[in-house]
Design a protein around this motif. Structure first.
Motif, PDB file in Angstrom:
ATOM      1  N   LEU A  11       0.811  -1.225   0.000  1.00  0.00           N
ATOM      2  CA  LEU A  11       0.000   0.000   0.000  1.00  0.00           C
ATOM      3  C   LEU A  11       0.845   1.276   0.000  1.00  0.00           C
ATOM      4  O   LEU A  11       0.314   2.363  -0.148  1.00  0.00           O
ATOM      5  N   ARG A  12       2.140   1.152   0.179  1.00  0.00           N
ATOM      6  CA  ARG A  12       2.992   2.344   0.136  1.00  0.00           C
ATOM      7  C   ARG A  12       3.935   2.263  -1.075  1.00  0.00           C
ATOM      8  O   ARG A  12       3.668   2.863  -2.097  1.00  0.00           O
ATOM      9  N   ASP A  13       4.975   1.462  -0.997  1.00  0.00           N
ATOM     10  CA  ASP A  13       5.878   1.351  -2.157  1.00  0.00           C
ATOM     11  C   ASP A  13       5.114   0.734  -3.333  1.00  0.00           C
ATOM     12  O   ASP A  13       5.289   1.132  -4.491  1.00  0.00           O
ATOM     13  N   GLY A  14       4.232  -0.227  -3.031  1.00  0.00           N
ATOM     14  CA  GLY A  14       3.438  -0.864  -4.094  1.00  0.00           C
ATOM     15  C   GLY A  14       2.580   0.148  -4.816  1.00  0.00           C
ATOM     16  O   GLY A  14       2.406   0.099  -6.041  1.00  0.00           O
ATOM     17  N   SER A 200      15.404  -6.302   5.227  1.00  0.00           N
ATOM     18  CA  SER A 200      15.808  -6.052   3.834  1.00  0.00           C
ATOM     19  C   SER A 200      14.685  -5.319   3.100  1.00  0.00           C
ATOM     20  O   SER A 200      13.505  -5.487   3.439  1.00  0.00           O
ATOM     21  N   HIS A 201      15.057  -4.512   2.121  1.00  0.00           N
ATOM     22  CA  HIS A 201      14.069  -3.815   1.274  1.00  0.00           C
ATOM     23  C   HIS A 201      14.710  -3.720  -0.104  1.00  0.00           C
ATOM     24  O   HIS A 201      15.636  -2.933  -0.317  1.00  0.00           O
ATOM     25  N   CYS A 202      14.246  -4.552  -1.035  1.00  0.00           N
ATOM     26  CA  CYS A 202      14.939  -4.629  -2.324  1.00  0.00           C
ATOM     27  C   CYS A 202      14.035  -4.272  -3.497  1.00  0.00           C
ATOM     28  O   CYS A 202      12.853  -4.617  -3.509  1.00  0.00           O
ATOM     29  N   HIS A 203      14.627  -3.629  -4.478  1.00  0.00           N
ATOM     30  CA  HIS A 203      13.921  -3.332  -5.727  1.00  0.00           C
ATOM     31  C   HIS A 203      14.463  -4.235  -6.828  1.00  0.00           C
ATOM     32  O   HIS A 203      15.594  -4.711  -6.776  1.00  0.00           O
ATOM     33  N   ASP A 204      13.613  -4.429  -7.857  1.00  0.00           N
ATOM     34  CA  ASP A 204      13.870  -5.514  -8.805  1.00  0.00           C
ATOM     35  C   ASP A 204      14.467  -5.055 -10.142  1.00  0.00           C
ATOM     36  O   ASP A 204      14.312  -5.730 -11.148  1.00  0.00           O
ATOM     37  N   GLY A 236       9.587  -2.672  -9.403  1.00  0.00           N
ATOM     38  CA  GLY A 236       8.881  -3.263  -8.257  1.00  0.00           C
ATOM     39  C   GLY A 236       9.792  -3.684  -7.120  1.00  0.00           C
ATOM     40  O   GLY A 236      11.005  -3.441  -7.130  1.00  0.00           O
ATOM     41  N   ASN A 237       9.147  -4.296  -6.135  1.00  0.00           N
ATOM     42  CA  ASN A 237       9.814  -4.716  -4.895  1.00  0.00           C
ATOM     43  C   ASN A 237       9.988  -6.240  -4.868  1.00  0.00           C
ATOM     44  O   ASN A 237       9.434  -6.940  -5.714  1.00  0.00           O
ATOM     45  N   THR A 238      10.625  -6.707  -3.831  1.00  0.00           N
ATOM     46  CA  THR A 238      10.655  -8.156  -3.573  1.00  0.00           C
ATOM     47  C   THR A 238       9.212  -8.663  -3.513  1.00  0.00           C
ATOM     48  O   THR A 238       8.377  -8.064  -2.833  1.00  0.00           O
TER      49      THR A 238
HETATM   50 ZN    ZN Z   1      11.428   1.168  -1.931  1.00  0.00          ZN
END
Ligand code: ZN
Ligand code: KIV
Length: 505
Positions: A11-14, A200-204, A236-238
């Motif tokens: 709901l935030r990064d998404g 962890s906070h990863c981008h793809d 996107g994110n993990t």
């Molecule tokens: Zn992020």
């Protein structure tokens, strides 16, 4: 087995995915499903970013029962205050404060020196800790940050009261070996590493977000951030469902477990896909339509002899069900309700009549009612319950010179019906021009996508669209499901129009 906390930022990064925009009801609906799925922490939004974000974080804080609820804040007191206001009624509130620490971000974006950044972390994390027991700090662009400065920034945050440290790979730059080394380096250089939750906070961007998150877990992280279906900023994110399944299927290797209820995965993914308007690619791991399809003869033969030959995940493990149902137009109410409950829905007594009628209408039109049809039926039911405007009728006619005419009737929440008509160069344009007249609006259609929910010529159509309010630039999603593509298109446009109207009230 070590326990890995799952932090969901759908709901935030998404929502930072270009074109994705959830309204408050949709956010609450997703939040409740995330709770059922077993998420530990939900990032409900960025309260200072907009009135809508504030409202949604507040609504989620009140609606969820078990999850920790967090809101994002820049390293500024006004952001922290706003997050506090939005989260103060949550059972278990947490704040997420971030500030960039890489040289490139500090020099060009923040125009701050290292000393200024450290001072801001110290000051604002301490300020946040006065308001929250749980304070997460993220050194933004951590993977491009000078390692010794990263240790200094993290230590400063911990000394100021941070209880959780998140290491963002903001631009999706790192790889599993390097990201693992960063966690090991922090473990070796932060005295209280084991008392703090590292995340962890990863981008793809390079396609390594899931692998990087797993490398973090191997090297000391006990929390993983990500989004359902991997949605998020840019690539996107993990994808959290991928991490959950990797931990489960390879527990022999990772020696770690999550609280994710695996058989709720498909339902969670479907909900996010539908409300975000982001279809899941067919070949997507875990939840893609092809993830359990075996095409080659050799594979099919193996699976028939023993599924373990080529299938490491059974579809039922993640809630992907056998798509044929013994339900048809002769099925009774009892069979229908039992099946709906098996699929995880709870119907109130007063809802049974209406949903059963919808099912009968569906069964009259379709030879075979599939699980996907039933999910779509329930989605349509939930959607219509929440809507203030309903499409009552739709008529189309050819006018002349290739133009089409539409007559649309819309019923509002006061049960008043308004009918109007307009022409357009095609059927969809005629319908949308008519809805614009009834809703007294000028909006721009910026995206329109249609897909069939199931296979076959009797499939239901699902339309996803995005409209833009030219006055504010704000974007709104609409989703419509119907047998008729024009009817589905009209429903989707009406849903988006309703959001524009309520935002401009
Ligand atoms: Zn992020
Ligand atoms: O990617 C990122 O750096 C972020 C931070 C706000 C954590 O999303």
């Amino acid at each position: 087995m070590k326990k890995i906390q799952f932090f969901d930022t759908t709901l935030r990064d998404g929502e930072q995915t270009p074109g994705v925009n959830f309204n408050t009801e949709e956010k609450v609906q997703i939040a409740k499903q995330l709770e059922v799925w077993g998420i530990d922490v939900i990032e409900a939004g960025f309260p200072i970013a907009s009135e809508g974000d504030f409202e949604a974080v507040q609504a989620i804080a009140k609606a969820v029962k078990k999850m920790t609820v967090t809101g994002l804040a820049r390293c500024q007191k006004k952001d922290i205050d706003r997050a506090y206001e939005a989260l103060k009624e949550a059972k278990d509130p947490q704040i997420h404060v971030f500030l960039a620490t890489s040289d490139i971000h500090m020099k060009y974006k923040l125009k701050m020196t290292r000393e200024e950044v450290l001072a801001a972390i110290k000051d604002n994390v301490a300020y946040a800790r006065n308001k929250f027991n749980k304070v997460q700090f993220s050194p933004e662009d951590a993977t491009r940050t000078d390692r010794s400065f990263l240790v200094e920034a993290v230590q400063t945050a911990i000394d100021a009261g941070a209880t959780i440290i998140n290491i963002p790979d903001t631009v999706g730059y790192t790889n599993p070996t390097e990201y693992g080394q960063i966690f090991r380096f922090l473990k070796e250089n932060i005295a209280d590493f084991d008392k703090i939750t590292f995340s962890s906070h990863c981008h793809d961007d390079l396609g390594m977000a899931t692998a990087n998150a797993l490398a973090a877990i191997e090297n000391g992280a006990t929390r993983v951030e990500g989004a359902v279906n991997g949605i998020g900023e840019r690539a996107g994110n993990t994808a959290l469902e991928e991490v959950a399944l990797a931990l489960y299927i390879r527990k022999d290797f990772y020696q770690a477990e999550s609280g994710i209820i695996l058989n709720e995965t498909k339902k969670t993914s479907d909900l996010v896909s539908r409300l975000s308007g982001m279809p899941v690619p067919r070949n997507k791991a875990i939840i893609g339509a092809n993830a359990y399809a075996h095409e080659s003869g050799i594979h099919q033969d193996g699976v028939l002899k023993n599924p373990d030959t080529y299938e490491i995940i059974t579809p039922s493990l993640v809630g992907v069900e056998n798509n044929s149902l013994p339900l048809g137009k002769l099925s009774g109410r009892h069979a229908f309700i039992t099946r709906i409950e098996e699929l995880g829905y709870q119907l109130k007594e007063e809802e049974v009549k209406e949903t059963f009628k919808r099912f009968k209408d569906l069964a009259d039109k379709k030879k075979q009612v599939t699980v996907d049809d039933l999910h779509a039926l329930m989605a349509g039911h939930t959607q219509e319950k929440a809507e203030r405007y309903h499409l009552e009728s739709l008529q189309l006619q050819y006018v002349s010179d290739g133009k089409q005419g539409a007559i649309v009737a819309i019923r509002d929440e006061q049960d008043e019906t308004q009918t109007d008509s307009a022409v357009g160069s095609g059927s969809i344009q005629a319908i949308y021009n008519t809805i614009d007249r009834i809703m007294k609006q000028t909006i721009l259609l910026t995206r329109y996508r249609i897909h069939a929910i199931t296979a076959g010529e009797d499939a239901q159509a699902e339309v996803h669209l995005v409209v833009e309010d030219p006055q504010t630039g704000a974007k709104f999603n609409g989703v419509g499901i119907d047998f008729d593509v024009l009817q589905a298109s009209a429903k989707a446009y009406l849903q988006a129009s309703e959001q524009v109207k309520s935002r401009n009230k």
